[in-house]
Structure formats: structure tokens, C-alpha cells
Write an enzyme that holds these catalytic residues in place. Sequence first.
Site, PDB file in Angstrom:
ATOM      1  N   HIS A  80       0.879  -1.190   0.000  1.00 14.88           N
ATOM      2  CA  HIS A  80       0.000   0.000   0.000  1.00 14.88           C
ATOM      3  C   HIS A  80       0.915   1.239   0.000  1.00 14.88           C
ATOM      4  O   HIS A  80       1.751   1.385  -0.881  1.00 14.88           O
ATOM      5  CB  HIS A  80      -0.941  -0.113   1.210  1.00 14.88           C
ATOM      6  N   GLY A 108       5.612   0.094  -6.947  1.00 14.63           N
ATOM      7  CA  GLY A 108       5.131   1.248  -7.702  1.00 14.63           C
ATOM      8  C   GLY A 108       4.369   0.845  -8.961  1.00 14.63           C
ATOM      9  O   GLY A 108       3.941   1.708  -9.734  1.00 14.63           O
ATOM     10  N   HIS A 134      -2.154  -2.414  -9.352  1.00 11.99           N
ATOM     11  CA  HIS A 134      -3.188  -1.829  -8.505  1.00 11.99           C
ATOM     12  C   HIS A 134      -4.356  -2.791  -8.400  1.00 11.99           C
ATOM     13  O   HIS A 134      -4.671  -3.472  -9.383  1.00 11.99           O
ATOM     14  CB  HIS A 134      -3.668  -0.489  -9.085  1.00 11.99           C
ATOM     15  N   ARG A 183      -4.247   8.886 -11.449  1.00 10.61           N
ATOM     16  CA  ARG A 183      -3.493  10.013 -10.895  1.00 10.61           C
ATOM     17  C   ARG A 183      -2.088  10.138 -11.462  1.00 10.61           C
ATOM     18  O   ARG A 183      -1.415  11.159 -11.290  1.00 10.61           O
ATOM     19  CB  ARG A 183      -3.401   9.853  -9.367  1.00 10.61           C
ATOM     20  N   ASP A 213       2.388   5.815  -6.513  1.00  9.32           N
ATOM     21  CA  ASP A 213       3.647   5.789  -5.765  1.00  9.32           C
ATOM     22  C   ASP A 213       4.873   5.833  -6.677  1.00  9.32           C
ATOM     23  O   ASP A 213       5.962   6.208  -6.232  1.00  9.32           O
ATOM     24  CB  ASP A 213       3.710   4.540  -4.876  1.00  9.32           C
TER      25      ASP A 213
HETATM   26  C1  LIG Z   1      -1.181   4.101  -3.352  1.00  3.16           C
HETATM   27  C2  LIG Z   1      -1.196   2.629  -3.377  1.00  3.16           C
HETATM   28  O1  LIG Z   1      -1.346   2.001  -2.354  1.00  3.16           O
HETATM   29  S1  LIG Z   1      -1.096   1.862  -4.883  1.00  3.16           S
HETATM   30  C3  LIG Z   1      -0.386   0.260  -4.565  1.00  3.16           C
HETATM   31  C4  LIG Z   1       1.069   0.373  -4.149  1.00  3.16           C
HETATM   32  N1  LIG Z   1       1.691  -0.960  -4.059  1.00  3.16           N
HETATM   33  C5  LIG Z   1       2.692  -1.351  -4.878  1.00  3.16           C
HETATM   34  O2  LIG Z   1       3.147  -0.631  -5.762  1.00  3.16           O
HETATM   35  C6  LIG Z   1       3.255  -2.724  -4.607  1.00  3.16           C
HETATM   36  C7  LIG Z   1       3.424  -3.543  -5.875  1.00  3.16           C
HETATM   37  N2  LIG Z   1       2.138  -3.960  -6.410  1.00  3.16           N
HETATM   38  C8  LIG Z   1       1.464  -5.038  -5.918  1.00  3.16           C
HETATM   39  O3  LIG Z   1       1.944  -5.754  -5.037  1.00  3.16           O
HETATM   40  C9  LIG Z   1       0.100  -5.356  -6.479  1.00  3.16           C
HETATM   41  O4  LIG Z   1      -0.029  -4.859  -7.789  1.00  3.16           O
HETATM   42  C10 LIG Z   1      -1.033  -4.803  -5.596  1.00  3.16           C
HETATM   43  C11 LIG Z   1      -0.919  -5.375  -4.192  1.00  3.16           C
HETATM   44  C12 LIG Z   1      -0.953  -3.287  -5.526  1.00  3.16           C
HETATM   45  C13 LIG Z   1      -2.385  -5.169  -6.211  1.00  3.16           C
HETATM   46  O5  LIG Z   1      -2.490  -6.494  -6.089  1.00  3.16           O
HETATM   47  P1  LIG Z   1      -3.724  -7.406  -6.534  1.00  3.16           P
HETATM   48  O6  LIG Z   1      -4.825  -6.666  -7.135  1.00  3.16           O
HETATM   49  O7  LIG Z   1      -4.045  -8.253  -5.382  1.00  3.16           O
HETATM   50  O8  LIG Z   1      -3.093  -8.187  -7.699  1.00  3.16           O
HETATM   51  P2  LIG Z   1      -2.137  -9.408  -7.534  1.00  3.16           P
HETATM   52  O9  LIG Z   1      -1.084  -9.144  -6.528  1.00  3.16           O
HETATM   53  O10 LIG Z   1      -2.998 -10.626  -7.339  1.00  3.16           O
HETATM   54  O11 LIG Z   1      -1.502  -9.432  -8.959  1.00  3.16           O
HETATM   55  C14 LIG Z   1      -2.018 -10.096 -10.087  1.00  3.16           C
HETATM   56  C15 LIG Z   1      -0.839 -10.651 -10.865  1.00  3.16           C
HETATM   57  O12 LIG Z   1       0.006  -9.576 -11.266  1.00  3.16           O
HETATM   58  C16 LIG Z   1       1.286  -9.702 -10.686  1.00  3.16           C
HETATM   59  N3  LIG Z   1       1.705  -8.393 -10.204  1.00  3.16           N
HETATM   60  C17 LIG Z   1       0.917  -7.397  -9.741  1.00  3.16           C
HETATM   61  N4  LIG Z   1       1.653  -6.348  -9.396  1.00  3.16           N
HETATM   62  C18 LIG Z   1       2.935  -6.681  -9.639  1.00  3.16           C
HETATM   63  C19 LIG Z   1       4.147  -6.008  -9.476  1.00  3.16           C
HETATM   64  N5  LIG Z   1       4.193  -4.771  -8.986  1.00  3.16           N
HETATM   65  N6  LIG Z   1       5.277  -6.642  -9.822  1.00  3.16           N
HETATM   66  C20 LIG Z   1       5.245  -7.897 -10.322  1.00  3.16           C
HETATM   67  N7  LIG Z   1       4.113  -8.578 -10.505  1.00  3.16           N
HETATM   68  C21 LIG Z   1       2.977  -7.980 -10.164  1.00  3.16           C
HETATM   69  C22 LIG Z   1       1.087 -10.640  -9.508  1.00  3.16           C
HETATM   70  O13 LIG Z   1       2.277 -11.298  -9.163  1.00  3.16           O
HETATM   71  C23 LIG Z   1       0.037 -11.556 -10.031  1.00  3.16           C
HETATM   72  O14 LIG Z   1       0.634 -12.471 -10.883  1.00  3.16           O
HETATM   73  P3  LIG Z   1       0.158 -14.006 -10.934  1.00  3.16           P
HETATM   74  O15 LIG Z   1      -1.277 -13.945 -11.371  1.00  3.16           O
HETATM   75  O16 LIG Z   1       1.076 -14.629 -11.917  1.00  3.16           O
HETATM   76  O17 LIG Z   1       0.300 -14.508  -9.547  1.00  3.16           O
HETATM   77  O1  LIG Z   2      -6.915   2.249  -3.737  1.00  6.49           O
HETATM   78  C1  LIG Z   2      -6.004   1.485  -3.371  1.00  6.49           C
HETATM   79  O2  LIG Z   2      -6.153   0.258  -3.191  1.00  6.49           O
HETATM   80  C2  LIG Z   2      -4.646   2.008  -3.135  1.00  6.49           C
HETATM   81  C3  LIG Z   2      -4.460   3.399  -3.597  1.00  6.49           C
HETATM   82  O3  LIG Z   2      -4.217   3.652  -4.746  1.00  6.49           O
HETATM   83  C4  LIG Z   2      -4.651   4.466  -2.637  1.00  6.49           C
HETATM   84  O4  LIG Z   2      -5.013   4.198  -1.485  1.00  6.49           O
HETATM   85  O5  LIG Z   2      -4.423   5.633  -3.001  1.00  6.49           O
END
Ligand SMILES: CC(=O)SCCNC(=O)CCNC(=O)[C@H](O)C(C)(C)COP(=O)(O)OP(=O)(O)OC[C@H]1O[C@@H](n2cnc3c(N)ncnc32)[C@H](O)[C@@H]1OP(=O)(O)O
Ligand SMILES: O=C([O-])CC(=O)C(=O)O
Length: 386
Positions: free
Chosen positions: A220, A256, A259, A268, A310
Site C-alpha cells: 500500500h 510502484g 493496482h 493520478r 507511488d
Molecule cells: C497508493 C497505493 O497504495 S497503490 C499500490 C502500491 N503498491 C505497490 O506498488 C506494490 C506492488 N504492487 C502489488 O503488489 C500489487 O499490484 C497490488 C498489491 C498493488 C495489487 O495487487 P492485486 O490486485 O491483489 O493483484 P495481484 O497481486 O494478485 O496481482 C495479479 C498478478 O500480477 C502480478 N503483479 C501485480 N503487481 C505486480 C508487481 N508490482 N510486480 C510484479 N508482478 C505484479 C502478480 O504477481 C500476479 O501475478 P500471478 O497472477 O502470476 O500470480
Molecule cells: O486504492 C487502493 O487500493 C490504493 C491506492 O491507490 C490508494 O489508497 O491511493
Amino acid sequence: MTDIKKGLAGVVVDYTAISKVNPDTNSLLYRGYPVQELAATQPFEAVAYLLWNGELPTDEQLAELVAYERSHRTLDPEIIAAIDLLPLEAHPMDVVRTAVSVLGASDPAAYDNSRESDLEKSRLLFAKIPAMVAYDQRRRRGQGIVEPRDDLDYSHNFLWMTFGEEPDSVVARAFNVSMILYAEHSFNASTFTARVIASTTADLYSAVVGAIGALKGPLHGGANEAVMHIFDEIGTASNVGPWLDEALASKRKIMGFGHRVYKHGDSRVPTMKAALDTLVEHYDAQELAELYDTLEADFVSRKGIYPNLDYPSGPAYHLMGFDTLTFTPLFVAARVTGWTAHIMEQAASNALIRPLSEYNGVDERHIEGYVPDFAATVDRPAEAAG
Ligand SMILES: CC(=O)SCCNC(=O)CCNC(=O)[C@H](O)C(C)(C)COP(=O)(O)OP(=O)(O)OC[C@H]1O[C@@H](n2cnc3c(N)ncnc32)[C@H](O)[C@@H]1OP(=O)(O)O
Ligand SMILES: O=C([O-])CC(=O)C(=O)O
């Protein structure tokens, strides 16, 4: 078989009138206004007012909030003392979480959950958190506190308290944009945490402290810090390819990117990327921009997973001069407006949030040799009383 929605993915749990995230049109509205329009035209103070009250402020209402914010920026001695008790190695998210907790414990109105009182607490947190974040970065650098300046707006003053210098207007504008973009995003993990806590009728400060804990994780809000760590690891644009080969081979998540809601790009990002571009020009940081573009292009072409907010905000805060560890507390300073708007919305139409689970542990079993002794159970309270 029960249909389990892991991570509550795709589950709609309540209404909200605060913001609308639309992944199909790649848009984000705060109280009906596109966030890009707010970022282009409003000070963060006006957006905070909008999130709490549903409408943009009139000039008079804005002046009242601005005057309140400017007159409540100073940290009370007990907050400074509490921060000073924490080790310099403490993560700044732990510091801001603790400082907010101390602020709540010192507020005689903490347990008044009326909207009027909660709005007052929301305004107080909005005014105080920047000073907590700025002071913590300074003390880690061995620098003394910088007192706030009531002739400066929220963004200029935040940067002033952190660096002890009046910021250039390009920098203050980019900072204001980042605060607006980070302010609110419907039922994300930290906001949902705040709503769960509020649903028990616990006080607003407890809900905000819990939300800070949820925001800290790198899946997050902690991702803005994590983006900078991977930039440091990669070093230069020419290393991106081999670095990604290895990272993906070892199944690393690339911070980064990705989502839960947006699957074709975060609404954004273009606005924050434009703000980052102004900083790249201002600081003549072409190398960083090249690394940014190369990693984005390579990862998107390999995986079809797009950057989230991010991704541009981490490097933007780096260029402004913030320590990498301070990035997520900056997110706290912005998101406290959205959290508190949601806490008040939850309270106005409350239902205890308590989902169900499907048990998949071992079948019922018993302690060997155990024989229920009802007489002993009944006798015990009487013995204790006697
Ligand atoms: C402001 C915010 O909070 S925005 C979010 C900030 N977080 C990040 O940038 C962390 C990196 N990103 C992630 O971990 C994920 O994209 C999340 C947690 C944000 C969203 O996750 P979910 O919707 O649950 O998707 P999930 O994690 O199941 O991903 C689906 C597939 O894409 C892949 N994937 C998603 N994001 C990434 C990533 N950043 N890098 C590599 N692979 C990724 C997963 O490994 C998964 O692959 P699989 O189906 O082969 O297992
Ligand atoms: O909506 C989400 O899951 C994460 C996000 O982008 C935020 O909180 O700004």
C-alpha cells in the site's frame, strides 16, 4: 462450496459519497470533481474542506480553515517529548503513528464521536501532522526544530518546517499536487481499516492510528519508499534490463506498479508525472528521469502492469530533498483528510463491520482424559467470594 473472496477483491461493502474510482474510464472524482481539475486549480486546504464537507469552500470558509490550520501547526511539548523518546532508528511511520496516538490521548474530547467534534479533530490532525513529519526528519539529521510560519500556506510551510528554507514555487506547486492526489481513494486498505475501527464506535484517533499502520505496508503506501529503494538498487537506466531479468526470475514484486482496482493505469499518474517533470527540469535530474522512463517502459512491455501513484511520487519527494524513509509519512499527511472524511461518513450511517469466515481447521477434538466436572465449575466463584 462457499465462494471466498480473498482480500475482499471485487466485493462492494458499502456506499460512499466521498470519492469515485472508475477503472473503466480511468478517472477519480472527489465529491464529483475530477482530481486533475482540483490539482490544477486548488490549494490542498480547499480539497481538505471539500472532502470533509462535500462542497468546495467559499472564500470566507477557506479563510477560516486556513486561519485555523496556521494557528494549530505548533507541536505541543508532550508531542515533542514523545517523539524524542523514540530511537533515531525508528521508522518515521512508527514515529507519526505514535505521535498521533499521544495527540489523541491528550485530547479531552477524544471520546466525543459527534460530527462536530470529529471535524474539529480532523482539522487538528491536518494541522499537526506536517510538524510531526518535518520534526522527525530534522531530528534524524541532527537538526533542531523549525517553527512554523503563519505567512506561508500549507505546502510552503510544510517544506519550510522540513528544510528551514522557503521553497521555490515549482517545488511547492508539485508538493501541493502530490498532497491532493494522495488525499483520498475510496475503500483502499488503510481507509477500510479506519472504517472498521470507526464501526466499533472507537474514537477517531484510534481509527487514524490503525489506518497509519495499514498504510505502512509496501503493498500500500509503503510503496513510495520502496520505489526509491529499487531505484537505488538499479542505479542507472542501462542496468534496468538485467535487473528486471533477475527480479522477475526471483518472482519479486516491482514496487510502484500494479493496482487492485486500476488494471489499465492509475488515474493520478499522468498528473503526478507532469509534476515530476517540472521537478526534473528544476533540479536538472535527467539521469533519474531516464531511469524512471526505462524501468516503466521495460516492465510495462514485459508484464502489461502499469505504474501507480507511488511510482512518480517517490522520485518527486526524493528530488524535493526528503529522506526516502519520510515518503510514506507524507502520504499520511495527505490521506488523513480522506480517512477522517470516511470515519465521519461511517459514523453517520454505522453498521459494525464484521464479515464471516469459513472454518477449514481440524475437526472437533477433545483433551484426552478430560472429564467435565460441573460441580467444581459451579463451586469456584463461591469459594473465591468466601
Ligand atoms: C497508493 C497505493 O497504495 S497503490 C499500490 C502500491 N503498491 C505497490 O506498488 C506494490 C506492488 N504492487 C502489488 O503488489 C500489487 O499490484 C497490488 C498489491 C498493488 C495489487 O495487487 P492485486 O490486485 O491483489 O493483484 P495481484 O497481486 O494478485 O496481482 C495479479 C498478478 O500480477 C502480478 N503483479 C501485480 N503487481 C505486480 C508487481 N508490482 N510486480 C510484479 N508482478 C505484479 C502478480 O504477481 C500476479 O501475478 P500471478 O497472477 O502470476 O500470480
Ligand atoms: O486504492 C487502493 O487500493 C490504493 C491506492 O491507490 C490508494 O489508497 O491511493
